[in-house]
Scaffold this motif. Structure first.
Motif, PDB file in Angstrom:
ATOM      1  N   GLU A  68       0.788  -1.198  -0.092  1.00  0.00           N
ATOM      2  CA  GLU A  68       0.119   0.009   0.198  1.00  0.00           C
ATOM      3  C   GLU A  68       0.719   1.264   0.084  1.00  0.00           C
ATOM      4  OE1 GLU A  68       0.555  -1.383   4.276  1.00  0.00           O
ATOM      5  OE2 GLU A  68       0.015  -2.164   2.297  1.00  0.00           O
ATOM      6  N   GLN A  69       1.996   1.163   0.228  1.00  0.00           N
ATOM      7  CA  GLN A  69       2.920   2.451   0.291  1.00  0.00           C
ATOM      8  C   GLN A  69       3.062   3.031  -1.274  1.00  0.00           C
ATOM      9  OE1 GLN A  69       6.597   2.413   2.521  1.00  0.00           O
ATOM     10  NE2 GLN A  69       7.223   4.080   1.641  1.00  0.00           N
ATOM     11  N   GLU A  70       2.907   4.180  -1.351  1.00  0.00           N
ATOM     12  CA  GLU A  70       3.044   4.758  -2.717  1.00  0.00           C
ATOM     13  C   GLU A  70       4.303   5.372  -3.023  1.00  0.00           C
ATOM     14  OE1 GLU A  70      -0.072   7.386  -4.205  1.00  0.00           O
ATOM     15  OE2 GLU A  70      -1.312   7.037  -2.352  1.00  0.00           O
ATOM     16  N   LEU A  71       5.120   4.947  -3.948  1.00  0.00           N
ATOM     17  CA  LEU A  71       6.414   4.948  -4.258  1.00  0.00           C
ATOM     18  C   LEU A  71       6.733   5.491  -5.500  1.00  0.00           C
ATOM     19  CD1 LEU A  71       9.235   4.932  -3.167  1.00  0.00           C
ATOM     20  CD2 LEU A  71       9.425   2.608  -3.810  1.00  0.00           C
ATOM     21  N   GLY A  72       7.545   6.329  -6.103  1.00  0.00           N
ATOM     22  CA  GLY A  72       7.991   6.647  -7.492  1.00  0.00           C
ATOM     23  C   GLY A  72       9.595   6.734  -7.683  1.00  0.00           C
ATOM     24  N   LEU A  73       9.701   6.969  -9.013  1.00  0.00           N
ATOM     25  CA  LEU A  73      11.418   6.986  -9.286  1.00  0.00           C
ATOM     26  C   LEU A  73      11.349   8.144 -10.183  1.00  0.00           C
ATOM     27  CD1 LEU A  73      14.408   5.935  -9.076  1.00  0.00           C
ATOM     28  CD2 LEU A  73      13.696   4.475 -11.037  1.00  0.00           C
ATOM     29  N   ILE A  74      12.516   8.984 -10.193  1.00  0.00           N
ATOM     30  CA  ILE A  74      12.711   9.975 -10.929  1.00  0.00           C
ATOM     31  C   ILE A  74      14.471   9.797 -10.946  1.00  0.00           C
ATOM     32  CG2 ILE A  74      13.590  12.548 -11.084  1.00  0.00           C
ATOM     33  CD1 ILE A  74      10.894  13.377 -10.461  1.00  0.00           C
ATOM     34  N   ALA A  75      15.086   9.846 -12.283  1.00  0.00           N
ATOM     35  CA  ALA A  75      16.467   9.639 -12.336  1.00  0.00           C
ATOM     36  C   ALA A  75      16.893  10.837 -13.259  1.00  0.00           C
ATOM     37  CB  ALA A  75      16.635   8.181 -13.120  1.00  0.00           C
ATOM     38  N   TYR A  76      18.266  11.101 -13.037  1.00  0.00           N
ATOM     39  CA  TYR A  76      18.877  12.260 -13.656  1.00  0.00           C
ATOM     40  C   TYR A  76      20.137  11.676 -14.379  1.00  0.00           C
ATOM     41  CZ  TYR A  76      21.327  13.215  -9.258  1.00  0.00           C
ATOM     42  OH  TYR A  76      22.043  13.159  -8.252  1.00  0.00           O
ATOM     43  N   GLY A  77      20.659  12.286 -15.248  1.00  0.00           N
ATOM     44  CA  GLY A  77      21.955  11.897 -15.784  1.00  0.00           C
ATOM     45  C   GLY A  77      22.067  10.723 -16.419  1.00  0.00           C
ATOM     46  N   HIS A  78      20.869   9.837 -16.845  1.00  0.00           N
ATOM     47  CA  HIS A  78      21.102   8.716 -17.057  1.00  0.00           C
ATOM     48  C   HIS A  78      20.929   8.333 -18.756  1.00  0.00           C
ATOM     49  CE1 HIS A  78      16.819   9.729 -16.983  1.00  0.00           C
ATOM     50  NE2 HIS A  78      16.391   8.588 -17.368  1.00  0.00           N
ATOM     51  N   ARG A  79      20.549   9.389 -19.423  1.00  0.00           N
ATOM     52  CA  ARG A  79      20.314   9.316 -21.073  1.00  0.00           C
ATOM     53  C   ARG A  79      21.340   9.872 -21.812  1.00  0.00           C
ATOM     54  NH1 ARG A  79      14.061  11.026 -20.983  1.00  0.00           N
ATOM     55  NH2 ARG A  79      15.047  12.911 -19.789  1.00  0.00           N
ATOM     56  N   SER A  80      21.972  10.921 -21.456  1.00  0.00           N
ATOM     57  CA  SER A  80      22.919  11.630 -22.028  1.00  0.00           C
ATOM     58  C   SER A  80      24.083  12.279 -21.295  1.00  0.00           C
ATOM     59  CB  SER A  80      22.320  12.514 -22.920  1.00  0.00           C
ATOM     60  OG  SER A  80      21.712  13.663 -22.030  1.00  0.00           O
ATOM     61  N   LYS A  81      25.263  12.322 -21.840  1.00  0.00           N
ATOM     62  CA  LYS A  81      26.198  13.322 -21.288  1.00  0.00           C
ATOM     63  C   LYS A  81      26.170  14.843 -21.551  1.00  0.00           C
ATOM     64  CE  LYS A  81      29.268   9.584 -23.011  1.00  0.00           C
ATOM     65  NZ  LYS A  81      30.525   9.438 -23.872  1.00  0.00           N
ATOM     66  N   LYS A 113      25.627  14.450 -16.268  1.00  0.00           N
ATOM     67  CA  LYS A 113      25.721  15.547 -15.148  1.00  0.00           C
ATOM     68  C   LYS A 113      24.896  15.146 -13.869  1.00  0.00           C
ATOM     69  CE  LYS A 113      27.166  19.620 -16.446  1.00  0.00           C
ATOM     70  NZ  LYS A 113      28.576  19.709 -16.432  1.00  0.00           N
ATOM     71  N   THR A 114      25.133  16.126 -12.966  1.00  0.00           N
ATOM     72  CA  THR A 114      24.563  15.915 -11.956  1.00  0.00           C
ATOM     73  C   THR A 114      23.331  17.075 -11.457  1.00  0.00           C
ATOM     74  OG1 THR A 114      26.295  14.698 -10.624  1.00  0.00           O
ATOM     75  CG2 THR A 114      24.579  15.427  -9.141  1.00  0.00           C
ATOM     76  N   PRO A 115      22.124  17.283 -12.174  1.00  0.00           N
ATOM     77  CA  PRO A 115      21.130  18.540 -11.851  1.00  0.00           C
ATOM     78  C   PRO A 115      20.186  17.844 -10.588  1.00  0.00           C
ATOM     79  CG  PRO A 115      20.723  16.803 -13.613  1.00  0.00           C
ATOM     80  CD  PRO A 115      21.697  16.381 -13.163  1.00  0.00           C
ATOM     81  N   LEU A 116      20.722  17.737  -9.510  1.00  0.00           N
ATOM     82  CA  LEU A 116      20.107  17.102  -8.425  1.00  0.00           C
ATOM     83  C   LEU A 116      18.955  18.126  -7.935  1.00  0.00           C
ATOM     84  CD1 LEU A 116      21.076  18.492  -5.408  1.00  0.00           C
ATOM     85  CD2 LEU A 116      23.122  17.152  -5.979  1.00  0.00           C
ATOM     86  N   SER A 117      19.363  19.292  -8.095  1.00  0.00           N
ATOM     87  CA  SER A 117      18.206  20.472  -7.654  1.00  0.00           C
ATOM     88  C   SER A 117      17.146  20.252  -8.201  1.00  0.00           C
ATOM     89  CB  SER A 117      19.084  21.940  -7.404  1.00  0.00           C
ATOM     90  OG  SER A 117      19.989  21.676  -6.567  1.00  0.00           O
ATOM     91  N   ALA A 118      17.407  20.352  -9.766  1.00  0.00           N
ATOM     92  CA  ALA A 118      16.183  20.579 -10.416  1.00  0.00           C
ATOM     93  C   ALA A 118      15.393  19.265 -10.435  1.00  0.00           C
ATOM     94  CB  ALA A 118      16.732  20.895 -12.048  1.00  0.00           C
ATOM     95  N   ALA A 119      16.135  17.966 -10.212  1.00  0.00           N
ATOM     96  CA  ALA A 119      15.440  16.586 -10.148  1.00  0.00           C
ATOM     97  C   ALA A 119      14.901  16.829  -8.885  1.00  0.00           C
ATOM     98  CB  ALA A 119      16.454  15.572 -10.049  1.00  0.00           C
ATOM     99  N   VAL A 120      15.173  17.332  -7.725  1.00  0.00           N
ATOM    100  CA  VAL A 120      14.285  17.260  -6.566  1.00  0.00           C
ATOM    101  C   VAL A 120      13.198  18.065  -6.613  1.00  0.00           C
ATOM    102  CG1 VAL A 120      14.215  17.938  -4.000  1.00  0.00           C
ATOM    103  CG2 VAL A 120      16.234  16.614  -5.278  1.00  0.00           C
ATOM    104  N   ARG A 121      13.235  19.217  -7.238  1.00  0.00           N
ATOM    105  CA  ARG A 121      11.945  20.163  -7.565  1.00  0.00           C
ATOM    106  C   ARG A 121      10.940  19.272  -8.356  1.00  0.00           C
ATOM    107  NH1 ARG A 121      11.228  25.473  -7.651  1.00  0.00           N
ATOM    108  NH2 ARG A 121      13.429  26.018  -7.381  1.00  0.00           N
TER     109      ARG A 121
END
Length: 989
Positions: A68-81, A113-121
């Motif tokens: 019953e726990q609701e969970l999702g996934l976002i990834a960054y930097g996984h498709r292009s340099k 790359k590591t766009p972690l801020s935009a990914a968290v947003r």
């Protein structure tokens, strides 16, 4: 200290392990995991890539989640340099998605790359954080690389969210890097958890992702009392004394954390065990702000905060920043400092807690920042101070504790030699500039009186050569440290001198191969390997002067090396140990923390700027070494970052020799920017007091002005290992005049500097320093769809033609080096031409050198008008494409293009590889004029177009190939017109 910190981190993770309950769960907020897919995830922990550890931990935790726990996934930097917009919501938040998230993480690539801020947003917005409770769990192994502020983002989300929380798992981050992303959690009421191995990461995901359960009510454990007394303010990077009373359990400790920290697992900025006594000495953080000093109790229910005291950290006139890790006795350390830098100010090392102690070692601040200072050659507790030498007074501005450890010191040499023989001594030790190795009689106890000696400093990490005594007998080889505090013998081994001793055997060489992961197969790379310092063996450095694709094999002496591969837009790094009994095949992983190869400035800088004048030939601005090939002399080498040269020359030393046309080996001077450090190849005159020289064969002596700076010593060894001379066959045709003030290129050389000569800026595709038409030099011509990788310092012009485009490739480095694709009129017939997937690639076979042939190989491998479907790594791999439908299996390291439909309904494509020797291998499906053609399914013809293809490779492709369309079976006989057209395509006519 570093080891102690790691120990504390592991202990905290173990004590705070939370089991996922199986009973009734409280309703948990909807959660999205933000997974780092950047290239740095190829970095290793305990010999395993971090991405493998992440996949294992995710699978372990998420497969045990309540449905019953609701969970999702976002990834960054996984498709292009290099793409800061590479962020994807792979699994929308929903119930019973744990297994889906596991599968998505397992399928991720790790590239960018590591766009972690935009990914968290984006994760917060996907969770509708402004309308309902939302939790984001960020797993990152790096810092923000896309010009965003995670701390400001956290404050924004916290203010706008209904009940928004962000947890951050710093996977393999250093303590300093972790502090820079911890604010994302701390500013939203979340946790920052440091994870340095598989168990830590599993625990971190358990604590942050797993739904919290209602625990049975139990009687709380009574907390013991504790009291701490600490200063309310302190300056950055200083130490404070904290008095305390408390239970003093074995693992209790005091720590400094940011003021907003509420959890015990937070990543302490500094700590001290209570068992070390009261007062405890804590190092203050190097950043301003509000902090807490806390007493942490290790009780039966885990760690609890018993007492706190506020601490405000302010900026300071003074600060000292020590290098990380243990500091070995007798070594030279680099210390950054902050202070007034008066004319008499200096850094000093003194014995700790000794009011009468004098200065053991010192270094003036006016010399440099960071300052280099030699530490005592005995282990123990010391302190490093900034001393202000004022008018009539001397005072300490700041002091920091300095712990000196014994470290590894060893010697290795042949135990039995003949009288007068050369003894090669390999060493491991502090390596300070005044340390030395000597030979003394076996009963000798003094630190002087040696029979022969060789300094450690001044010649890099390699072995030291000493002459054995001429008298038979028993002796000692010793390592002596001239560290602060006096001379001391740190290690010794016996040596016997006997006329009947055997000859010392030659050093054995072993073969090693470097390659990259399958995701990067086909990338053109320039490799280097530099032996790590402090080894008992001391092998030579090695580097390539050209870019190659595919595995590279070279002979090495056994030892441990730092390996680096520079490509156009990515750098591969790793440490490897090469041994005579190992397989010695290494896959070197991408390193996102390293920038691609440094730029090479071929235009002289303004006179007087940074010691660069009008005679500046080459400048490497860094951050990586730059490959240099001087077309006028044929001299090539790797230029370290931050170094420059004058123009290499082969002219005679005197006017008479110049008038006679005498040509000498190349001479060139190397300069370290902003200093007086210099290296000289081929000096006219050199006296021993200038510094050491080594003979470089036909190139003559290579010399270094005396220096004890490790960077200069390393630069000397690196340049020496890469020096290469390929004299041009026609010296006059390779004059630097091929490049005039207007930038005219090889056309100018070939046409006698005509007024209409073509300039490099006139070429439509350029890979020049400061003038790249495409950043990574992977070109695609819009008019013809021709694509290729253009090497550094090359330009190209493409023109439409049928059936394949024509192109000219020209070198910018002042020479007439050119290569042509499908030239109209090639005067040499088939000589100098090589088959590609788009016709013939031709160059003058009489002027080919190794560098030019390397460029030819790169072009031959990458030229195409199609699209690459799949490249295999070290193992066989499957490929598949839906439209046109084509699937099958490839041998290791082979590639295949997307198929193209033919008028008769069949599909054509190419399969290709390049072996270790550089031989191009090409197999065609339904392509004209091949050899050894066989059916590969009904109506499908598979043919060889080059030699060197093994039967196993051909059969693997043929037996697994599946094509959707089919024509008549059997080998079709070509009509005369078709046959002529096929020959025309292959020959490039």
């Amino acid at each position: 200290m570093k080891n102690a910190l790691l120990k504390i981190g592991s202990l905290l993770a173990g004590l705070l392990l939370v089991q996922i309950p199986t009973g009734h769960a409280e309703e948990a907020p909807r959660t999205i995991i933000v997974m780092d897919g950047s290239g740095s995830m190829w970095g290793q922990i305990d010999g395993r890539p971090k991405l493998e550890i992440a996949r294992e931990a995710v699978a372990d935790v998420l497969t045990r989640l309540p449905a019953e726990q609701e969970l999702g996934l976002i990834a960054y930097g996984h498709r292009s340099k290099g793409n800061c917009g590479d962020i994807e919501l792979i699994v929308p938040p929903g119930k019973n998605t744990g297994q889906t998230v596991v599968g998505a993480v397992n399928a991720m690539r790790f590239l960018g790359k590591t766009p972690l801020s935009a990914a968290v947003r984006q994760a917060a917005e996907a969770l509708r954080y402004g309308e309902e409770s939302a939790t984001v769990v960020l797993v990152t192994d790096g810092l923000e690389t896309c010009e965003a502020d995670p701390c400001a983002l956290a404050s924004e989300l916290e203010a706008a969210g209904v009940n928004f929380t962000a947890h951050v798992v710093g996977f393999g981050l250093s303590k300093e890097d972790g502090a820079q992303v911890a604010c994302l959690a701390e500013n939203t009421g979340g946790r920052y958890i440091q994870a340095s191995n598989t168990a830590d990461l599993t625990d971190a995901l358990t604590q942050t992702v797993a739904a919290q359960q209602t625990a049975p009510e139990t009687a709380p454990v009574a907390l013991p009392e504790a009291v701490i007394s600490a200063p309310s303010t302190a300056a950055i990077a200083t130490t404070i004394d904290v008095e305390w009373t408390g239970p003093n359990n074995a693992e209790d400790y005091l720590e400094i954390v940011p003021a907003r920290t509420s959890e015990v697992v937070s990543g302490s900025r500094n700590y001290a065990y209570t068992r070390e006594g009261s007062p405890a000495r804590l190092l203050v953080p190097a950043n301003e702000g509000d902090y807490l000093v806390r007493y942490i109790w290790s009780g039966p229910e885990g760690r609890k905060v018993l007492a706190t005291a506020p601490l405000t950290v302010s900026d300071s006139e003074f600060a000292i920043f020590l290098p990380e890790g243990p500091i070995q006795m007798g070594s030279t350390i680099s210390v950054r400092w902050k202070g007034p830098d008066g004319p008499g100010d200096y850094l000093a090392i003194r014995k700790r807690d000794d009011a009468d102690a004098g200065d053991i070692s010192y270094a003036y601040t006016t010399d440099t920042n960071p300052a280099e200072i030699v530490v005592p050659n005995v282990p123990g507790d010391f302190e490093l101070l900034y001393i202000v030498e004022g008018s009539g007074e001397r005072r300490a501005g700041v002091s920091v504790p300095l712990k000196i450890v014994e470290g590894e010191v060893s010697l290795r040499a042949a135990p039995l030699v003949r009288p007068g023989a050369t003894v090669s001594v390999r060493w491991e030790g502090p390596g300070s500039s005044q340390d030395y190795i000597d030979i003394v009689p076996s009963n000798h106890t003094e630190t002087s009186g040696e029979l022969t000696y060789a300094y450690i400093g001044g010649a890099g990490p390699g072995p030291r050569e000493l002459g054995a005594p001429t008298e038979p007998g028993n002796y000692l080889i010793r390592y002596l440290s001239e560290g602060a505090g006096g001379r001391r013998v740190l290690a010794s081994i016996p040596l016997s001198v006997d006329p009947n001793a055997p000859e010392i055997p030659a050093i054995a060489m072993v073969e090693a191969t470097f390659d990259v992961p399958g995701d990067f197969a086909g990338t053109a790379i320039q490799w280097s390997a530099v032996p790590l310092p402090g080894q008992s063996t001391a092998p030579e450095a090695w580097a390539m002067n050209e870019f190659v694709t595919g595995p590279v094999t070279q002979q090495f002496e056994s030892g441990t090396y730092a390996v680096r591969g520079d490509a156009a837009d990515v750098v591969f790094t790793g440490e490897v140990t090469i041994s005579s009994d190992g397989q010695n095949r290494f896959v070197i992983l991408p390193d996102e923390t390293q920038a691609p190869a440094g730029s090479i400035d071929l235009v002289p800088s303004k006179p007087g700027s940074d010691n660069l004048g009008e005679d500046t030939g080459y400048l490497c601005e860094g951050p990586a070494p730059c490959p240099i090939t001087d077309g006028s002399t044929g001299l090539s080498f790797m230029l370290p970052a931050g170094w420059s040269t004058d123009y290499p020359t082969t002219e005679g030393y005197t006017r008479g020799a110049q008038a006679a046309g005498d040509v000498f080996p190349p001479r060139v001077n190397f300069f370290r920017t902003g200093t007086n450090d210099a290296l000289v190849l081929g000096p006219r005159q050199w006296v021993a007091m200038n510094g050491p020289c080594e003979e470089m064969g036909a190139l003559g002596p290579f010399c270094m002005f005396e220096s004890t700076d490790p960077q200069v010593l390393a630069a000397y060894q690196f340049v020496k290992a890469t020096l290469k001379w390929d004299p041009p066959q026609d010296q006059s045709s390779l004059d630097r005049g091929c490049v005039d003030d207007d930038g005219h290129g090889p056309d100018a050389c070939e046409n006698g500097m005509e007024a209409e000569a073509k300039a490099f800026s006139d070429y439509s595709h350029r890979c020049l320093p400061g003038d790249r038409t495409v950043q990574n030099c992977d070109m695609r011509d819009g008019a013809t769809n021709l694509s290729f990788h253009l090497p550094e310092d090359w330009v190209a012009e493409v023109e439409p033609s049928s059936p394949f485009p024509r192109a000219e490739f020209a070198q910018q480095a002042g020479s007439a080096h050119s290569i042509w694709l499908n030239p109209k009129d090639w005067p040499l017939g088939d000589r100098g031409c090589f088959l590609t997937r788009v016709g013939q690639l031709c160059l003058d076979p009489d002027s080919v050198d190794e560098a030019l042939d390397g460029v030819r190989q790169t072009l031959q491998f990458t030229l195409t008008t199609g699209e690459v479907l799949r490249r295999c790594g070290d193992e066989e791999c499957d490929f598949s494409h839906p439209n046109p439908a084509l699937s099958g299996r490839l041998p290791a390291l082979w590639s295949v293009e997307v198929g193209r439909p033919l008028p008769d309904g069949r599909i054509s494509t190419w399969f290709w590889d390049r072996d270790r020797a550089g031989n191009f291998k090409l197999i065609g499906l339904n392509q004209p004029d091949g050899d050894n053609c066989l059916e590969a399914g009904e109506g499908q013809i598979l043919c060889e177009y080059t030699p060197y293809i093994s039967t196993d490779e051909f059969d693997l492709i043929r037996e697994n190939l599946k094509v959707s369309a089919a024509a008549s079976s059997g080998i079709r006989t070509l009509a005369p017109a078709e046959f002529d057209r096929a020959l025309s395509i292959v020959r490039g006519n």
